[in-house]
Design a protein around this motif. Structure first.
Motif, mmCIF file in Angstrom:
data_model
loop_
_atom_site.group_PDB
_atom_site.id
_atom_site.type_symbol
_atom_site.label_atom_id
_atom_site.label_comp_id
_atom_site.label_asym_id
_atom_site.label_seq_id
_atom_site.Cartn_x
_atom_site.Cartn_y
_atom_site.Cartn_z
ATOM 1 N N PHE A 9 0.833 -1.215 0.000
ATOM 2 C CA PHE A 9 0.000 0.000 0.000
ATOM 3 C C PHE A 9 0.862 1.257 0.000
ATOM 4 O O PHE A 9 0.565 2.228 -0.722
ATOM 5 N N ARG A 10 1.926 1.306 0.757
ATOM 6 C CA ARG A 10 2.774 2.490 0.828
ATOM 7 C C ARG A 10 3.438 2.774 -0.512
ATOM 8 O O ARG A 10 3.761 3.922 -0.835
ATOM 9 N N LYS A 11 3.679 1.708 -1.293
ATOM 10 C CA LYS A 11 4.335 1.900 -2.569
ATOM 11 C C LYS A 11 3.357 2.317 -3.671
ATOM 12 O O LYS A 11 3.691 3.136 -4.528
ATOM 13 N N GLU A 12 2.159 1.810 -3.673
ATOM 14 C CA GLU A 12 1.243 1.973 -4.805
ATOM 15 C C GLU A 12 0.211 3.095 -4.620
ATOM 16 O O GLU A 12 -0.371 3.558 -5.593
ATOM 17 N N ALA A 13 -0.046 3.495 -3.426
ATOM 18 C CA ALA A 13 -1.073 4.529 -3.193
ATOM 19 C C ALA A 13 -0.589 5.887 -3.713
ATOM 20 O O ALA A 13 0.626 6.162 -3.734
ATOM 21 N N PHE A 69 2.153 14.261 -5.919
ATOM 22 C CA PHE A 69 1.274 15.280 -6.515
ATOM 23 C C PHE A 69 1.096 15.084 -8.029
ATOM 24 O O PHE A 69 0.274 15.736 -8.634
ATOM 25 N N ASP A 70 1.891 14.106 -8.602
ATOM 26 C CA ASP A 70 1.884 14.019 -10.053
ATOM 27 C C ASP A 70 1.363 12.712 -10.625
ATOM 28 O O ASP A 70 1.731 12.344 -11.761
ATOM 29 N N PRO A 71 0.558 11.885 -9.903
ATOM 30 C CA PRO A 71 0.040 10.656 -10.546
ATOM 31 C C PRO A 71 -0.987 11.012 -11.622
ATOM 32 O O PRO A 71 -1.659 12.026 -11.546
ATOM 33 N N LYS A 72 -1.113 10.118 -12.607
ATOM 34 C CA LYS A 72 -1.999 10.408 -13.721
ATOM 35 C C LYS A 72 -3.460 10.059 -13.395
ATOM 36 O O LYS A 72 -4.377 10.793 -13.757
ATOM 37 N N LYS A 73 -3.695 8.934 -12.730
ATOM 38 C CA LYS A 73 -5.068 8.506 -12.424
ATOM 39 C C LYS A 73 -5.179 8.200 -10.931
ATOM 40 O O LYS A 73 -5.202 7.027 -10.526
ATOM 41 N N PRO A 74 -5.232 9.204 -10.112
ATOM 42 C CA PRO A 74 -5.243 8.951 -8.658
ATOM 43 C C PRO A 74 -6.517 8.259 -8.189
ATOM 44 O O PRO A 74 -6.475 7.413 -7.283
ATOM 45 N N TYR A 75 -7.646 8.586 -8.785
ATOM 46 C CA TYR A 75 -8.899 8.008 -8.284
ATOM 47 C C TYR A 75 -9.013 6.524 -8.616
ATOM 48 O O TYR A 75 -9.610 5.753 -7.854
ATOM 49 N N GLN A 76 -8.420 6.091 -9.741
ATOM 50 C CA GLN A 76 -8.425 4.659 -10.038
ATOM 51 C C GLN A 76 -7.572 3.893 -9.035
ATOM 52 O O GLN A 76 -7.943 2.806 -8.580
ATOM 53 N N LEU A 77 -6.429 4.474 -8.659
ATOM 54 C CA LEU A 77 -5.589 3.844 -7.639
ATOM 55 C C LEU A 77 -6.328 3.761 -6.312
ATOM 56 O O LEU A 77 -6.265 2.741 -5.608
ATOM 57 N N LEU A 78 -7.031 4.812 -5.976
ATOM 58 C CA LEU A 78 -7.773 4.810 -4.705
ATOM 59 C C LEU A 78 -8.861 3.750 -4.716
ATOM 60 O O LEU A 78 -9.092 3.056 -3.702
ATOM 61 N N ASP A 79 -9.556 3.598 -5.847
ATOM 62 C CA ASP A 79 -10.615 2.593 -5.922
ATOM 63 C C ASP A 79 -10.041 1.188 -5.784
ATOM 64 O O ASP A 79 -10.612 0.318 -5.094
ATOM 65 N N THR A 80 -8.902 0.965 -6.411
ATOM 66 C CA THR A 80 -8.284 -0.366 -6.330
ATOM 67 C C THR A 80 -7.894 -0.705 -4.891
ATOM 68 O O THR A 80 -8.175 -1.811 -4.385
ATOM 69 N N LYS A 81 -7.256 0.225 -4.231
ATOM 70 C CA LYS A 81 -6.837 -0.010 -2.854
ATOM 71 C C LYS A 81 -8.045 -0.148 -1.916
ATOM 72 O O LYS A 81 -8.010 -0.909 -0.950
ATOM 73 N N ILE A 120 -10.902 -1.543 -2.675
ATOM 74 C CA ILE A 120 -11.441 -2.903 -2.822
ATOM 75 C C ILE A 120 -10.569 -3.902 -2.070
ATOM 76 O O ILE A 120 -11.070 -4.812 -1.384
ATOM 77 N N GLU A 121 -9.255 -3.744 -2.179
ATOM 78 C CA GLU A 121 -8.349 -4.673 -1.480
ATOM 79 C C GLU A 121 -8.528 -4.548 0.038
ATOM 80 O O GLU A 121 -8.590 -5.561 0.741
ATOM 81 N N ILE A 122 -8.601 -3.347 0.531
ATOM 82 C CA ILE A 122 -8.763 -3.167 1.986
ATOM 83 C C ILE A 122 -10.087 -3.745 2.437
ATOM 84 O O ILE A 122 -10.201 -4.337 3.521
ATOM 85 N N LYS A 123 -11.113 -3.572 1.642
ATOM 86 C CA LYS A 123 -12.427 -4.079 2.026
ATOM 87 C C LYS A 123 -12.408 -5.601 2.146
ATOM 88 O O LYS A 123 -13.017 -6.176 3.053
ATOM 89 N N GLN A 124 -11.702 -6.258 1.233
ATOM 90 C CA GLN A 124 -11.604 -7.723 1.324
ATOM 91 C C GLN A 124 -10.875 -8.129 2.590
ATOM 92 O O GLN A 124 -11.279 -9.075 3.277
ATOM 93 N N MET A 125 -9.767 -7.457 2.880
ATOM 94 C CA MET A 125 -9.015 -7.746 4.109
ATOM 95 C C MET A 125 -9.879 -7.513 5.348
ATOM 96 O O MET A 125 -9.866 -8.305 6.294
ATOM 97 N N ARG A 129 -6.553 1.810 6.104
ATOM 98 C CA ARG A 129 -7.902 2.359 5.895
ATOM 99 C C ARG A 129 -7.931 3.853 6.209
ATOM 100 O O ARG A 129 -8.506 4.652 5.468
ATOM 101 N N LYS A 130 -7.212 4.251 7.270
ATOM 102 C CA LYS A 130 -7.197 5.666 7.641
ATOM 103 C C LYS A 130 -6.493 6.498 6.574
ATOM 104 O O LYS A 130 -7.005 7.559 6.150
ATOM 105 N N GLU A 131 -5.346 6.053 6.094
ATOM 106 C CA GLU A 131 -4.626 6.809 5.083
ATOM 107 C C GLU A 131 -5.404 6.865 3.773
ATOM 108 O O GLU A 131 -5.349 7.869 3.051
ATOM 109 N N LEU A 132 -6.115 5.780 3.444
ATOM 110 C CA LEU A 132 -6.919 5.783 2.233
ATOM 111 C C LEU A 132 -7.999 6.873 2.308
ATOM 112 O O LEU A 132 -8.262 7.607 1.349
ATOM 113 N N CYS A 133 -8.611 6.996 3.456
ATOM 114 C CA CYS A 133 -9.647 8.048 3.626
ATOM 115 C C CYS A 133 -9.026 9.439 3.517
ATOM 116 O O CYS A 133 -9.602 10.343 2.896
#
Length: 1704
Positions: free
Chosen positions: A1206-1210, A1214-1226, A1228-1233, A1261-1265
């Protein structure tokens, strides 16, 4: 034989044969009727069932298809049918032989419902199936009886006698009476029914035949003749109806049937029929003869009773004709009834005319006249009756038997005579009251006059009190049955008799107090008809002898006067007053003739008095003849002279005219009038001629007098504004009157023609002026009608409020009145214009219109003032009046509001309401167009609003409104301490109360900001305290007064507020009570449900390997364990809560009390069951615990791996191209866990296994929020900034953008502190800060001072080039990286602002001097245009030079340096040239009059005069040349102008120097010239050839103060040119000597004396010097010398030299 009336004779008895048939019929009723009924049923069964019934062949349906019918069936059963009737009716059911086509619809419908619905249903045998025969027969019998009764009653309602047919007679028309078989089939019961019907008919017919028209009279009522006429008309119709019924075919068949069966009732029927025929013939005859009487009766009723007399004789004439011609009405009993009814009619008409209820309450004289009128008419009717009775034989034909009215008249007039007696009683009462009303006007003279007058006044008051009984009574004084009036009248008569006795005594005392015969006669006249009252007449009879004696003495006195006058005539030649004496005797004779009726004149003394009177008359007649002879000799000469005088004469002072008809001529005409009717002798011819023309003289004098009065009326009443309008008309009339004043006399021919023309003119003028004045008065009346308040209390009651609902209606009515009045006023003014023949465009007519306009203005002022005063009076706190306005205090959560609002500044509030009322009051003055159109105003409202008095009243009223609004707001503020009840959120309050036991304070929240306030649930005692507090507040609020009065005129109703607040308090209390109730019920119901569920679950058996069953059992055990402590402690608090609720009368359901008793035991059982089950499943639980621990260890390893990934992929950068897609992916993974973690937690909880916290997953979960929140902010800021960049330069709103950026900055700072270390947060924060800095620069660049050169400078600084135009956007500016050049931008903008201010100054300078021009004034002698001193020009020039100097010192002058320098040079040149020009001009003007106008000076100084002539030529040329260029700058900046002026100035200086030397030489020659200024000295020298001008100058002409004097502000003012010596002495002593003596206590010093002398000198010169009164011992002389030197210069210096010379 004739049948007797039913009341006297029993029913007809049938013969023996008929008795047998009746007996047979009666015997068959019981047994034979059933067969007949059955037969009828069989016949009716053949008819269609859809038919309901028929009557006379008609349909038999009811009125509606939906009627409901209830049938009582045997056995008590009831059948109810709704819809079309399908029951079969009895055959032939019908009613009697009446033509029903004429029945009213309602009667038809009612009878049809009975005859076509009820009767067919109830008589149909099919409907009787199952009934006993007796019941069926009884029902049929009752139904037919009911039908007959209804039929009869319906006829009685119509005034007709209807004969019901017997039952079973429906088909009798179809029976063949000739057929024996048909006769055998006839039911004997039908015959019985027919015979019974004949008996019933006989009763009905006898009842109709025995009716008489006299019944109402016998019953005590008072019918009028119309009742008689109506009776015979109805009787005729009724008998005709009976006869028609008895002769119908059905009845004839019935009679034939009865004859065939030999019924004994046939003779009775025939006799009955004959009686009906005879009665019908009689009724028709009477009705025919009474019909002509109807029109006469209508005539009597139509007219007023006072006009009824001519109609009474025709009425009696018709009555006589009826008596003679009618065969059946000529019976006394019937004619007496008719006459009595006519009397009743007259009495009714008389009562209507007299209005008995107002007869004794209205005007007595009018009432007495009406009563006497009625008495006359009624007595005339009685006399007419007696006359007709005597002449009744005249109505019979010769040979015809005469039947007289041999009945007594008392039978006719019994009630009328009683009524006449009552009228006579009322007449006597009114006549007596009228006599006694004279007491009010009786006044006595003499010594006892006041006492006797008071007694009479007391008697009058007693009479008023006695008569008041009749005016206060409510009875009818003409009601013959009322005895109260008679009793009151008797009591009144007794009181009147007592008054008569006292009145007689008063008359005797007044007669004794009479001083002479005149007073005695006046007393008799004053008492008048009162002396005719028997009691008073008896008392006054003894005074007639005294009256005769007084008359005798008066005659003796007249004889003595006559003798004395005769002697005086013999001595002095003056004739006696024979005419006066004769008139007195004639007046006494007239009074004596009244007394001659008295028996006292038959006495010897009376006869002697008569002889004296006649002797005196003869003596006067002889003397009158002698006077006539003397008069005849002088009358002609006097008359001729007076007739030659002018017709009119005019008063030279008042300009009024009078008729010049000499009084002597009037006397002659009067004497001729008197002599023409006397027998004194022939009239002289001249006098006879005058006498023959006296009528023409009288008419001419009367017409002239009328004209003079009209002319004088015009002059006396014409107003100042009217006179100019009629001045020309008066001038024309005066021209015509001139001839009557000078040439026309009374004897000239054609005088009347001339005078009539003038009279017409004067009359026309007077009529027009009077009409105009009447119009003005009407205008005043119209405007006076507005003077009533527009807005008043409801129904004008003192205790009512001002009705705002009715205000609009009242306002519209008043507006309508004012509009109509305005139209009328304009019409009247227009009419006055035509009446006064005025030109509407003339000033005199405008002045007149202004006069009328002022009247209307005053009317509006009064109208508005009246309404304002009404409001002020009713809003005066000291007046003590009931409230005028009312407002309601209401609670509209969350505010307390007044309706209407009393808050200042609120729209449509009470202030606006009152202001609106005042505006409406003022608006009436705008409804009338202005009469004075030349005033420039359309209406009068502007003047009304400028009226100071009205404005003060309005201001005072609005001040009271504001004061009462403030008082009411203070009253409302008294309830602010209840605001928390309706202002706070009950849900939030109760939430905090449940969490913490109280409302959190700000200090508590701040103290526990990080960890939160610890919860502290409330106790039951806290609930009790809260509820008790609300109950206490409820009682306190309930004691609030519902109505409050402020300043005595404002009522505040607090009922709505009180009710709303009490409701709010109850809601607050109910929140706590309801929570306690819900808590008890929910707690017990939850526990009950839990026990049931747990008991059911724990009762299941678990086998080894049944994992689901074990999980369920472990869940129930865990639940019991968790509730153990809480449930054990809940029962006692619940019981206490229930008891608490009982104290507040809150009842709980019975189930709650039952649960409180049963649940503790059930709970104990569940706990025991749980312990047992836990021991049973312990081995199975141990196995599962091992499995759960292994799962926990595996999940812990997995969550650490996920954390690293999570620390590597989230998106932390300030310069990611699709931040909201990354957030959605993470996510879903957190929700499964988290789902796996939740499952582990649940298993561990069931089997009591300790589980790790799994912090790594929770941190993810806190950092994702936080990332989601941060990227939402990045997206919002980026979108907003991108949108701004497209904004055009002209549309950029930096203020809004800056506010939005600051808002973004605050929201960014409010993000969680943990995100600040992330790269995404740093990039966002930098972007917003840079934008804020750039916006500041953009805001500065938006300054209007920025020009294109400044943009170029900005591009040079930033190194970026762009085109600045209308398409430039914010993005173009942001490319300059303005956040890096903030200081440079600020410097450029500051420089632009300063340059803009310079540009503005130069622009104003250019505009000012482009319009600035010189002003010129002509020289008094030469008319050369000289520059006029213009202080505004000089001041503007100086200010602009200072401005240019300031601009030169500015650091930003570079761009405008050249332009500023040019203007500085121009204005400097202008300043120097203007100063030089005015100096040269002043000097030239001073010297021009000396060197050019003075020949003496030219002779003394020839060289300088020659030099000045050259100067004069140059200056004039320069002046004319300058005038051609009016602009100041252009004129003064001409090349060489300054040099020319300097040259002229230098030459003028030489002339001045030579002139000064010349003056010094003259002062040395004449020392007195030292006291004269140089200007005055020059005037003296230059006017040496004109001694008069020189003398005036030397005597001290007033001087103008010098510029130095004006600049010093020395207290110098122009005095008079001449002062008396005494005035000079007082001024010198008061102003120059006393200050030192009063202030220092020292005598005047030499210096002070010198100043005083110089002040005296100045006073003689016309100046008044007021020196400064602050003296010091040392500085006094120096200060005064300095002031005088500065003020008067050389003049004071020369004066000092002269003073020292004379002193030493």
């Amino acid at each position: 034989m004739r049948a007797l009336p039913a009341a006297r004779q029993p029913a007809p008895c049938p013969p023996p044969g008929a008795q047998r048939s009746v007996a047979r019929s009666q015997a068959r009723r019981a047994g034979g009727r059933g067969e007949a009924s059955a037969g009828a049923s069989c016949r009716s069964a053949e008819e269609p069932r859809a038919r309901v019934g028929r009557e006379a062949g008609g349909p038999g349906r009811g009125d509606g298809d939906g009627d409901a019918v209830s049938l009582c069936l045997p056995g008590g059963r009831q059948s109810r049918w709704r819809g079309p009737f399908l029951l079969q009716p009895a055959a032939g059911a019908g009613s009697g032989p009446r033509d029903r086509a004429s029945e009213p619809p309602r009667k038809k419908r009612g009878r049809r419902q009975h005859g076509q619905v009820i009767v067919p249903i109830l008589t149909n045998k099919k409907n009787h199936q199952g009934w006993p025969e007796v019941v069926s027969q009884d029902i049929v019998r009752h139904v037919h009886n009911l039908k007959s009764t209804i039929f009869t009653v319906v006829g009685q309602v119509d005034g007709k006698t209807l004969l019901p047919l017997p039952a079973g007679s429906e088909g009798i028309e179809d029976i063949d009476l000739e057929n024996e078989k048909s006769m055998e089939r006839i039911d004997k019961s039908l015959v019985y029914a027919m015979e019974s019907a004949i008996i019933d008919w006989s009763h009905q017919i006898q009842e109709a035949l025995k009716k008489e028209s006299s019944e109402p009279l016998l019953q005590g009522s008072n019918p009028n003749p119309k009742v008689e006429l109506e009776f015979w008309k109805n009787r005729c119709d009724d008998l005709e109806c009976i006869y028609n019924q008895l002769t119908t075919r059905k009845v004839r068949n019935m009679m034939e049937l009865l004859e065939r069966v030999e019924s004994s009732y046939i003779p009775a029927f025939k006799t009955m029929l004959m009686d009906v025929e005879a009665a019908l013939t009689e009724a028709q005859d009477v009705h025919l003869h009474l019909t002509p009487l109807k029109r006469r009766l209508e005539d009597v009723e139509r007219v007023e009773f006072s006009e009824v007399k001519p109609f009474l004789l025709p009425l009696l004439h018709v009555v006589c004709l009826i008596w003679v011609t009618s065969k059946h009405y000529n019976m006394p009993v019937r004619i007496v009834v008719l006459l009595q009814e006519i009397c009743n009619l007259l009495i009714e008409q008389a009562l209507v005319y007299l209005s008995p209820e107002d007869l004794l309450k209205g005007d007595m004289e009018e009432s007495l006249g009406k009563v006497r009128m009625v008495l006359g008419i009624l007595n005339m009717f009685k006399e007419a009756f007696e006359e007709r009775r005597e002449k009744l034989h005249m109505y019979y034909e010769p040979g015809q038997e005469v039947r007289e009215w041999d009945f007594s008249s008392t039978m006719v007039f019994a009630r009328l005579d009683t009524f006449l007696k009552r009228l006579e009683m009322v007449e006597d009462l009114l006549a007596t009251s009228l006599d006694l009303m004279k007491l009010e006007k009786i006044e006595f003279s003499g010594i006892k006059g006041k006492t006797l007058g008071q007694q009479v006044l007391d008697m009058y008051e007693e009479f008023q009190e006695a008569y008041k009984v009749f005016s206060e009574r409510t009875y009818d004084c003409l009601d013959l049955t009322n005895t109260d009036f008679e009793q009151d009248a008797f009591g009144f008569q007794q009181k009147v008799e007592d008054m008569d006795r006292r009145l007689g005594t008063i008359f005797i005392q007044a007669f004794d107090d009479a001083s002479n015969l005149d007073h005695a006669f006046k007393l008799l006249d004053m008492f008048g008809s009162l002396l005719e009252r028997p009691v008073v007449a008896a008392d006054a009879a003894g005074k007639y002898s005294v009256l005769i004696s007084m008359f005798s003495r008066a005659l003796d006195h007249a004889r003595l006067i006559y003798s004395r006058h005769i002697q005086a005539e013999l001595k002095l030649g003056s004739p006696p007053c024979t005419r006066t004496c004769r008139r007195w005797l004639e007046r006494c004779a007239g009074r004596r003739s009244c007394e001659r009726e008295s028996s006292c004149l038959d006495s010897a003394e009376g006869r002697r008095v008569i002889e004296k009177y006649e002797e005196m008359i003869q003596l006067l007649d002889r003397y009158q003849e002698k006077l006539y002879a003397d008069w005849s000799q002088t009358v002609s000469e006097k008359s001729q002279y007076n007739l030659t005088q002018p017709l009119i004469r005019r008063d030279p002072e008042t300009k009024l005219i009078t008729v010049n008809f000499d009084p002597q001529l009037v006397s002659v005409l009067r004497e001729l009038s008197y002599l023409s009717g006397s027998r004194l002798g022939a009239i002289p011819p001249t006098a006879a001629e005058i006498c023959s023309s006296k009528e023409s003289y009288r008419q001419l004098a009367a017409n002239l007098e009328l004209m003079v009065n009209r002319y004088s009326k015009v002059l006396k009443t014409v107003l100042e504004v009217e006179y100019p309008l009629i001045q020309e008309q008066l001038w024309d009339i005066n021209l015509k009157l001139k001839k009557a004043e000078e040439t026309l006399n009374w004897k000239m021919e054609g005088v009347w023609d001339h005078i009539s023309m003038v009279m017409d003119d004067v009359h026309d003028l007077e009529q027009r002026i009077q009409k105009a004045k009447n119009n003005v008065e009407e205008i005043q009346t119209i405007v006076g009608s507005w003077a009533s308040p527009i807005f008043v209390r409801r129904d004008c009651k003192r205790e009512s409020l001002l009705s705002l609902e009715d205000c609009q209606d009242r306002l519209e009515r008043r507006y309508s009145l004012v509009r109509e009045s305005g139209q009328r006023i304009h019409l009247l003014v227009k009419e006055n214009q035509s009446l006064l023949l005025a030109d509407p465009a003339s000033d005199i007519w405008k002045a007149y219109v202004d006069y009328v306009d002022e009247i209307v203005l005053d009317g509006f002022f009064t109208a508005i003032e009246c309404s304002l005063k009404y409001l002020l009076e009713n809003t005066d706190p000291k007046a003590g009046l009931p409230p005028l306005f009312e407002v309601q205090l209401d609670l509209v959560i969350p505010d307390l509001i007044f309706q209407p609002s009393l808050d200042p500044g609120t729209n449509d509030g009470f202030y606006d309401v009152v202001e609106g009322l005042l505006n409406d009051i003022y608006r009436i003055s705008s409804l009338v167009p202005r009469l004075a159109e030349h005033s420039g105003f359309l209406h009068y409202q502007a003047d009304m609003e400028d009226m100071a008095d009205l404005a003060d009243m309005r201001h005072e009223l609005m001040g009271r409104v504001q004061a009462v609004m403030a008082a009411c707001c203070d009253y409302r503020s008294a309830f602010d301490h209840y605001s928390y009840l309706y202002g706070e959120d009950r849900k939030e309050f109760f939430r905090q109360f449940l969490l913490y036991g109280h409302i959190l304070t700000a200090a508590e929240i701040e103290a526990h900001a990080e960890n939160g306030v610890p919860e502290s649930p409330p106790t039951l005692q806290q609930f009790r305290e809260q509820i008790d507090s609300y109950e206490k507040i409820y009682e306190e609020v309930n004691r609030i007064e519902p109505i409050s009065i402020f300043q005595s005129w404002m009522k505040v109703g607090a009922r709505p507020f009180k009710a709303s607040l009490l409701n709010v308090i109850k809601r607050w209390s109910l929140v706590f009570k309801q929570h306690l109730m819900d808590h008890v019920m929910h707690s017990l119901s939850d526990l009950d449900e839990f026990i049931k569920t747990a008991d059911k679950g724990l009762s299941k058996k678990v086998e080894k390997g049944d994992y689901d069953g074990l999980v369920e059992i472990m869940g129930h055990l865990l639940a019991v364990k968790e509730r153990h402590s809480v449930t054990d402690a809940m029962f006692e608090p619940l019981k206490q809560t229930v008891e608490l609720l009982k104290t507040y009368e809150q009842e709980l359901p019975e189930e709650v009390y039952k649960q409180l008793e049963e649940l503790p035991e059930k709970w104990n059982n569940i706990k025991k069951l749980a312990i047992a089950v836990k021991q049973h499943v312990a081995p199975l639980q141990a196995n599962e615990m091992t499995v759960v621990r292994k799962s926990c260890a595996a999940f812990d390893v997995e969550q650490h791996r996920f954390r690293e990934r999570f620390r590597k992929e989230a998106p932390f950068r300030f310069d990611p191209k699709k931040p909201y897609q990354l957030l959605d992916t993470k996510h879903i993974e957190i929700k499964q866990m988290e789902s796996a973690m939740t499952s582990i937690y649940e298993s561990a909880g069931l089997f009591e296994v300790i589980v790790p916290d799994y912090k790594q997953l929770k941190q993810c979960r806190k950092e994702l929020c936080l990332l989601k929140e941060l990227w939402d902010m990045i997206s919002l800021v980026g979108t907003c900034l991108d949108d701004w960049q497209t904004t055009k330069w002209a549309d950029i709103n930096v203020e809004n953008m800056d506010l939005e950026c600051k808002k973004f900055a605050r929201e960014i700072r409010n993000l969680d502190k943990e995100v600040r270390a992330w790269d995404a947060f740093t990039g966002l924060d930098s972007k917003v800060k840079n934008m804020l800095t750039a916006l500041k620069a953009v805001a500065e660049l938006q300054n209007p001072a920025i020009r294109e050169r400044h943009w170029n400078q900005l591009m040079q600084v930033t190194g970026v080039r762009f085109v600045m135009d209308s398409d430039t956007a914010l993005a173009d500016l942001l490319k300059l990286n303005l956040h890096n050049f903030e200081d440079e931008v600020r410097g450029i903008v500051d420089k632009a602002v300063r340059e803009m201010s310079m540009e503005k100054v130069l622009k104003e300078l250019k505009m000012t001097w482009s319009t600035m021009e010189f002003q010129y004034e002509p020289h008094p002698r030469t008319n050369i245009p000289l520059l006029k001193s213009d202080e505004e020009l000089i001041e503007t020039l100086e200010d602009n030079q200072v401005q240019l100097q300031n601009l030169m010192t500015s650091k930003c002058i570079a761009f405008f340096l050249e332009e500023v320098s040019i203007w500085q040079r121009k204005l400097s040149t202008t300043d120097s040239v203007i100063s030089l020009w005015f100096e040269v001009q002043r000097t030239w003007s001073h010297l021009e009059s000396i060197f050019v106008g003075s020949e003496d000076i030219r002779a003394q100084l020839p060289k300088d005069s020659k030099r000045f002539e050259g100067i004069d030529v140059d200056f004039k040329e320069l002046a004319y040349e300058t005038q051609k260029t009016p602009n100041v700058v252009e004129a003064t900046n001409k090349p060489g102008l300054s040099q020319q002026l300097e040259d002229i100035q230098s030459r003028l200086s030489l002339c001045e120097k030579a002139l000064a030397e010349y003056l010094d030489m003259k002062r040395l020659a004449f020392p007195r010239f030292y006291f004269v200024s140089s200007a005055d000295l020059l005037d003296i020298l230059s006017n040496g050839t004109n001694p008069q001008l020189a003398e005036e100058t030397s005597a001290g002409q007033p001087l103008l103060p010098s510029p130095m004097q004006r600049s010093l502000g020395w207290p110098v003012h122009r005095g008079r040119a001449e002062h008396s010596l005494e005035e000079v002495r007082q001024l010198v002593v008061r102003q120059w000597l006393w200050p030192r003596q009063d202030f220092l206590g020292l005598p005047p010093t030499p210096a002070q004396l010198c100043l005083a002398l110089f002040g005296t000198h100045l006073l003689f010169r016309g100046w008044c010097i007021k020196p400064v009164k602050t003296f010091t011992a040392k500085g006094e002389c120096w200060m005064m010398n300095k002031v005088l030197i500065l003020s008067f210069g050389s003049e004071y210096f020369h004066f000092l030299q002269a003073f020292h010379h004379f002193q030493y």
